[in-house]
Write an enzyme that holds these catalytic residues in place. Sequence first.
Site, PDB file in Angstrom:
ATOM      1  N   THR A  45     -11.039   7.582 -13.972  1.00 15.03           N
ATOM      2  CA  THR A  45     -10.145   8.646 -13.522  1.00 15.03           C
ATOM      3  C   THR A  45     -10.051   9.728 -14.593  1.00 15.03           C
ATOM      4  OG1 THR A  45      -8.250   7.371 -14.323  1.00 15.03           O
ATOM      5  CG2 THR A  45      -8.811   7.138 -11.985  1.00 15.03           C
ATOM      6  N   VAL A  47      -6.731  11.601 -16.262  1.00 17.93           N
ATOM      7  CA  VAL A  47      -5.759  11.565 -17.361  1.00 17.93           C
ATOM      8  C   VAL A  47      -5.933  10.267 -18.147  1.00 17.93           C
ATOM      9  CG1 VAL A  47      -3.302  11.522 -17.968  1.00 17.93           C
ATOM     10  CG2 VAL A  47      -4.115  13.048 -16.157  1.00 17.93           C
ATOM     11  N   CYS A  48      -6.226   9.184 -17.449  1.00 18.64           N
ATOM     12  CA  CYS A  48      -6.295   7.856 -18.075  1.00 18.64           C
ATOM     13  C   CYS A  48      -7.210   7.805 -19.305  1.00 18.64           C
ATOM     14  CB  CYS A  48      -6.708   6.806 -17.057  1.00 18.64           C
ATOM     15  SG  CYS A  48      -5.552   6.670 -15.664  1.00 18.64           S
ATOM     16  N   PRO A  49      -8.449   8.330 -19.242  1.00 21.64           N
ATOM     17  CA  PRO A  49      -9.281   8.216 -20.442  1.00 21.64           C
ATOM     18  C   PRO A  49      -8.735   8.984 -21.637  1.00 21.64           C
ATOM     19  CG  PRO A  49     -10.437   9.434 -18.711  1.00 21.64           C
ATOM     20  CD  PRO A  49      -9.188   8.900 -18.102  1.00 21.64           C
ATOM     21  N   LEU A  52      -6.026   6.619 -23.038  1.00 18.45           N
ATOM     22  CA  LEU A  52      -6.621   5.416 -23.616  1.00 18.45           C
ATOM     23  C   LEU A  52      -7.335   5.735 -24.926  1.00 18.45           C
ATOM     24  CD1 LEU A  52      -7.880   3.899 -20.263  1.00 18.45           C
ATOM     25  CD2 LEU A  52      -5.966   3.060 -21.636  1.00 18.45           C
TER      26      LEU A  52
END
Length: 188
Positions: A45, A47-49, A52
């Site tokens: 996806t 925003v997630c990376p 993370l």
Amino acid sequence: MGIVGSTIKPFKNTAFQAGKDFFDVTEADIAGKWAVFFFYPADFTFVCPTELEDLGEQYETLQGMGVEVFGVSTDTHFSHKAWHDTSDKIGKLKYAFLGDQNHKLTNNFGVLREDSGLADRATFVVDPDGVIQLVEITPEGVGRNAAELVRKIKAAKYWREHPGQVCPAKWEEGSETLAPSLDLVGKL
């Protein structure tokens, strides 16, 4: 029901971590340790990376503080490995990713979006007794700040180790704390 101060529920999830085989993680594995459960909606996806990767930049600091870190989504551990193997940002991360395709852990923490089967963007910090001490939940389009998470964990650890003292707003390690008393009421 308030979640801060509650004890984590039993769980067993399979993890992927770079350089290791798949392995199971349970509540017993974090007993006696501080732990971060960093929930995010899904692998592959947008925003997630970024979140993370930001957390990955603080991973050594967190490890040095004795904090275990787990990225968690409702994807499988196989999906976590595939994302790790195909993404430059995710490929450099060293902390464990828990698969939660059966939604047990996501439900245990109360962050499952029933309509989509995805996890909310949520962070939980668990103390060595298995008690949830910090919670942060943000909307879909708002990423979190791992440096602020580190600051909050330092404050939570200090507060635990120094009964009778509290950490005021913007407290940084080494800064003054407060000792709550009637003498302070109305003076701050």
